[in-house]
Design an enzyme around this catalytic site. Structure first.
Site, mmCIF file in Angstrom:
data_model
loop_
_atom_site.group_PDB
_atom_site.id
_atom_site.type_symbol
_atom_site.label_atom_id
_atom_site.label_comp_id
_atom_site.label_asym_id
_atom_site.label_seq_id
_atom_site.Cartn_x
_atom_site.Cartn_y
_atom_site.Cartn_z
ATOM 1 C CD GLU A 52 -5.611 8.589 -35.321
ATOM 2 O OE1 GLU A 52 -6.505 7.788 -34.930
ATOM 3 O OE2 GLU A 52 -5.442 9.906 -35.070
ATOM 4 C CG HIS A 99 -1.271 10.915 -33.305
ATOM 5 N ND1 HIS A 99 -1.020 9.597 -33.118
ATOM 6 C CD2 HIS A 99 -2.664 10.918 -33.358
ATOM 7 C CE1 HIS A 99 -2.182 8.915 -32.911
ATOM 8 N NE2 HIS A 99 -3.191 9.637 -32.856
ATOM 9 N NE ARG A 157 -7.030 9.516 -23.498
ATOM 10 C CZ ARG A 157 -7.585 8.529 -23.436
ATOM 11 N NH1 ARG A 157 -7.049 7.473 -22.765
ATOM 12 N NH2 ARG A 157 -8.825 8.580 -23.952
ATOM 13 C CG HIS A 175 -4.009 4.923 -32.052
ATOM 14 N ND1 HIS A 175 -4.843 5.510 -30.905
ATOM 15 C CD2 HIS A 175 -3.997 5.999 -32.942
ATOM 16 C CE1 HIS A 175 -5.314 6.520 -31.108
ATOM 17 N NE2 HIS A 175 -4.948 6.820 -32.298
ATOM 18 C CD GLN A 177 -4.968 10.290 -29.175
ATOM 19 O OE1 GLN A 177 -5.815 9.413 -30.113
ATOM 20 N NE2 GLN A 177 -5.675 11.314 -28.283
#
Length: 396
Positions: A126, A252, A271, A91, A89
């Site tokens: 993240e 990642h 994804r 972001h 995925q």
């Protein structure tokens, strides 16, 4: 206010049936337990154990704290347990998230629709820190020169030859973008099967770890084109207390292990394989950063004695790992609302607004008016708070 915080593990299929239970010292439930969310995100708000039976988002609302207030949680803290690979995925950036959410709102796509890409208008950088002895991940696209050497170890099957051809552009980022587009196009099935077979037959001392990992991924997702996408990515094995930072655009996937994950308060995911869920190839290619590079490790910076700081230099969050021995006191100055999550021992968290005795897997919430925490007892905890960078005003 300082109060205990709890939540129910989310039972995603990739979750471990043992890791969270072992951390908490209880009998496994028999179901996969993937994530425990400690935050006010509406997808799974945590529950305050302050006698009110309120969720954390309800507490903020009752306190009159607007969703765009600096006193609101700009992050989401999770305990993540991977028993099998998560989806590959990426972001979006803040700008991409706002544009994407507005576009899908205008198109009338429900927020919970399976084909919706943007659940909210926030970005989702993240950090994940290993809590288990090892934590296995894929993070970023490997430098292409090394990937070409890896492909040499796979032989000359037609699918492998085709992948070499697609990766033949002189510009590495363009070559990798072309490879992702081809692999996820729906037309690469026969080549994907040939590449996976070549991986299973390959031997290489240099790439033994990567080949073994790809074999395990292929076992979990037979025939999935994401297996070959994973072949292009950096394989990382974190030791306990080591971290990876994933900013916007970085491809990642987490493969196995238990970790503490801290992210901006968002649920936006595009994804790129290893999933039965919706894959929007065009949107993925619009936001993914295909520039190859080394794994995006985030070294801890030593703070006060017993404190390691994971600070990616963003406004949304900073994560502290605090270790305290019996008889010691750690005093932490807070910046806005904070959440402490214990991972070992029996740390005790004290503030003017309360005292919470923690056990592994237990958490506590410190409201924005708390300025300092004292940590005693013997144990280890992770402390999430807003980053040192000043927060920007909300858009609009």
């Amino acid at each position: 206010m300082l109060a205990p915080l709890t939540n129910t593990p989310r039972d995603y299929a990739w979750g471990s049936s043992t890791l969270i239970a072992e951390l908490e010292g209880r009998v496994p439930s028999g179901r996969p337990e993937a994530e425990v969310w400690f935050g006010d995100h509406p997808g799974s708000p945590a529950l305050l154990q302050d006698g009110s039976s309120r969720t954390l988002d309800a507490w903020f609302a009752a306190e009159g704290v607007a969703t765009d207030s600096p006193e609101r949680l700009p992050y989401l803290l999770k305990l993540l347990a991977a028993g099998s690979p998560l989806s590959i995925q990426v972001h979006p950036s803040q700008e991409q998230a706002r544009a994407g959410a507005a576009r899908e709102d205008a198109a009338g796509i429900a927020v919970d629709a399976p084909h919706r890409n943007y659940r909210d208008d926030n970005h989702k950088p993240e950090v994940i820190v290993a809590v288990s002895d090892t934590f296995e991940a894929l993070a970023g696209l490997r430098p292409l020169a090394r990937t070409r050497v890896l492909l040499d170890a796979l032989g000359d099957a037609p699918g492998v030859a085709r992948l070499r051809e697609v990766l033949g552009a002189t510009d590495d980022a363009a070559a990798l973008r072309d490879a992702l587009a081809w692999l996820l196009s729906g037309t690469a099935g026969p080549a994907v099967a040939e590449i996976i077979a070549a991986v299973r037959a390959a031997t290489s001392e240099t790439f033994a770890t990567e080949i073994a990992a790809i074999g395990r991924i292929a076992d979990a997702y037979p025939g999935d084109p994401g297996v070959v996408v994973a072949l292009l990515m950096n394989h990382v094995t974190l030791r306990r207390g080591e971290a990876v930072y994933v900013p916007a655009g970085v491809l990642h996937a987490y493969l196995s292990g238990l970790g503490v994950e801290l992210m901006a308060a968002s649920d936006n995911v595009l994804r790129g394989g290893l999933t039965p869920k919706h894959i929007d190839v065009d949107e993925l290619l619009a936001i993914v950063d295909t520039r190859p590079g080394e794994p995006p490790l985030l070294p801890a910076v030593a703070g006060e004695p017993g404190v390691d700081v994971f600070a990616p230099g963003i406004e949304d969050f900073e994560l502290l790992r605090v270790v305290v021995a019996e008889g010691e006191v750690r005093r932490i100055r807070l910046r806005g609302p904070a959440i402490a999550l214990a991972t070992a021992g029996a740390p005790v968290v004290t503030a003017p607004g309360g005292r919470v005795e923690l056990v592994p897997g237990g958490a506590a919430f410190a409201s924005p008016d708390e300025r300092t925490l004292e940590i005693t007892g013997a144990g280890e905890l992770y402390l999430a708070m807003p980053g040192r960078v000043p927060r920007r005003p909300a858009a609009g």
